[in-house]
Design a protein around this motif. Sequence first.
Motif, PDB file in Angstrom:
ATOM      1  N   GLN A 145       0.860  -1.179   0.000  1.00  0.00           N
ATOM      2  CA  GLN A 145       0.000   0.000   0.000  1.00  0.00           C
ATOM      3  C   GLN A 145       0.896   1.229   0.000  1.00  0.00           C
ATOM      4  O   GLN A 145       1.872   1.309   0.752  1.00  0.00           O
ATOM      5  N   PHE A 146       0.573   2.188  -0.865  1.00  0.00           N
ATOM      6  CA  PHE A 146       1.420   3.360  -1.009  1.00  0.00           C
ATOM      7  C   PHE A 146       0.563   4.586  -1.280  1.00  0.00           C
ATOM      8  O   PHE A 146      -0.592   4.489  -1.708  1.00  0.00           O
ATOM      9  N   GLY A 147       1.150   5.752  -1.017  1.00  0.00           N
ATOM     10  CA  GLY A 147       0.465   7.015  -1.243  1.00  0.00           C
ATOM     11  C   GLY A 147       1.074   8.082  -0.369  1.00  0.00           C
ATOM     12  O   GLY A 147       1.887   7.795   0.518  1.00  0.00           O
ATOM     13  N   PRO A 148       0.695   9.342  -0.590  1.00  0.00           N
ATOM     14  CA  PRO A 148       1.247  10.430   0.238  1.00  0.00           C
ATOM     15  C   PRO A 148       0.916  10.277   1.717  1.00  0.00           C
ATOM     16  O   PRO A 148       1.796  10.372   2.566  1.00  0.00           O
ATOM     17  N   ASN A 149      -0.373  10.025   2.013  1.00  0.00           N
ATOM     18  CA  ASN A 149      -0.799   9.879   3.406  1.00  0.00           C
ATOM     19  C   ASN A 149      -1.710   8.676   3.609  1.00  0.00           C
ATOM     20  O   ASN A 149      -1.635   7.990   4.626  1.00  0.00           O
ATOM     21  N   GLY A 209      -1.791  11.506 -12.668  1.00  0.00           N
ATOM     22  CA  GLY A 209      -2.110  11.653 -11.252  1.00  0.00           C
ATOM     23  C   GLY A 209      -2.597  10.394 -10.583  1.00  0.00           C
ATOM     24  O   GLY A 209      -2.974  10.432  -9.397  1.00  0.00           O
ATOM     25  N   ARG A 210      -2.566   9.275 -11.288  1.00  0.00           N
ATOM     26  CA  ARG A 210      -3.072   8.034 -10.700  1.00  0.00           C
ATOM     27  C   ARG A 210      -2.099   7.419  -9.714  1.00  0.00           C
ATOM     28  O   ARG A 210      -2.485   6.655  -8.844  1.00  0.00           O
ATOM     29  N   GLY A 211      -0.791   7.708  -9.864  1.00  0.00           N
ATOM     30  CA  GLY A 211       0.176   7.191  -8.896  1.00  0.00           C
ATOM     31  C   GLY A 211       1.292   6.355  -9.484  1.00  0.00           C
ATOM     32  O   GLY A 211       1.980   5.632  -8.755  1.00  0.00           O
ATOM     33  N   LYS A 212       1.528   6.453 -10.797  1.00  0.00           N
ATOM     34  CA  LYS A 212       2.566   5.634 -11.435  1.00  0.00           C
ATOM     35  C   LYS A 212       3.952   5.951 -10.877  1.00  0.00           C
ATOM     36  O   LYS A 212       4.702   5.048 -10.502  1.00  0.00           O
ATOM     37  N   THR A 213       4.299   7.243 -10.838  1.00  0.00           N
ATOM     38  CA  THR A 213       5.624   7.625 -10.344  1.00  0.00           C
ATOM     39  C   THR A 213       5.758   7.327  -8.860  1.00  0.00           C
ATOM     40  O   THR A 213       6.818   6.879  -8.399  1.00  0.00           O
ATOM     41  N   THR A 214       4.698   7.558  -8.094  1.00  0.00           N
ATOM     42  CA  THR A 214       4.735   7.253  -6.667  1.00  0.00           C
ATOM     43  C   THR A 214       4.995   5.771  -6.442  1.00  0.00           C
ATOM     44  O   THR A 214       5.796   5.382  -5.578  1.00  0.00           O
ATOM     45  N   ILE A 272      12.837   5.119  -2.916  1.00  0.00           N
ATOM     46  CA  ILE A 272      12.966   6.561  -2.757  1.00  0.00           C
ATOM     47  C   ILE A 272      11.911   7.063  -1.772  1.00  0.00           C
ATOM     48  O   ILE A 272      12.144   8.010  -1.016  1.00  0.00           O
ATOM     49  N   GLN A 273      10.768   6.429  -1.783  1.00  0.00           N
ATOM     50  CA  GLN A 273       9.653   6.802  -0.912  1.00  0.00           C
ATOM     51  C   GLN A 273       9.241   5.585  -0.104  1.00  0.00           C
ATOM     52  O   GLN A 273       9.223   4.465  -0.602  1.00  0.00           O
TER      53      GLN A 273
END
Length: 255
Positions: A15-19, A43-48, A56-57
Amino acid sequence: MTSHLKICLTVNQLQFGPNVPLFSPMNFVCHQGEVCAILGANGRGKTTLLHNLVNIQSTLAGDISVRGGIGFVPQSCAFAFCYHVIDVVLMGLAQKIGLFFQPSDDDEKRALAALADLGISSLANSLFTQLSGGQQQLVLIARALVADCAVIALDEPTSALDLHNQQTVLQLLQTLARRDNKCVIFTTHDPSHAFLVADKALLLLPQGEWLFDDCQKILNLSNLQQAYGVNTKQATFIVDQHPYQTIIPLFDGLN
């Protein structure tokens, strides 16, 4: 195809995302010798997702396991100093030769060979900052190649490239998998690129859903319409007596 190939990347309950999580928990594996494309709307989250895969994150939950190391090619990169192209490529060896060691003659040969694979040997002594965005992207790909990792992850590697260099990079991605047995993962906005070179596809859908399977199963008309809100058509052309399959967007109101 993949039963005899070793697993290079394992994603378990990710599970991933900003918050908060952007998607339901993800589970998939990528093997050596495979090309995997990650697709989805802006904006769907490919780079994230890619930043999570290369560490990196930080993830919000779940596990990512990589065997043999992972090299990362970002969309762009800014340096504090003016480096020559050959020096930028040699930075891909930093983890192996250490911070205070000088690259050997063999290291420089590897760097030049990586530039040659991308058709940009002539840029070796140019300043990185004076290159076009597309040329810089090719140099960053060369930097990842010299690291000789089992997995190479690329964030939209063809986005700033002209048609000739798109062809060069797509051919390289397939060569890395087929010839060098690398596991290649790349994000893209272009389903036709994925359709051409990818074995597997991870499609990011609205409402936190995702699909992962063989590329030709995932990139069907229904799934692409759900992902992008645009109708598409699969087309087959005969080129030099060989079938050439692609995906064509059908934009409304245009003819």
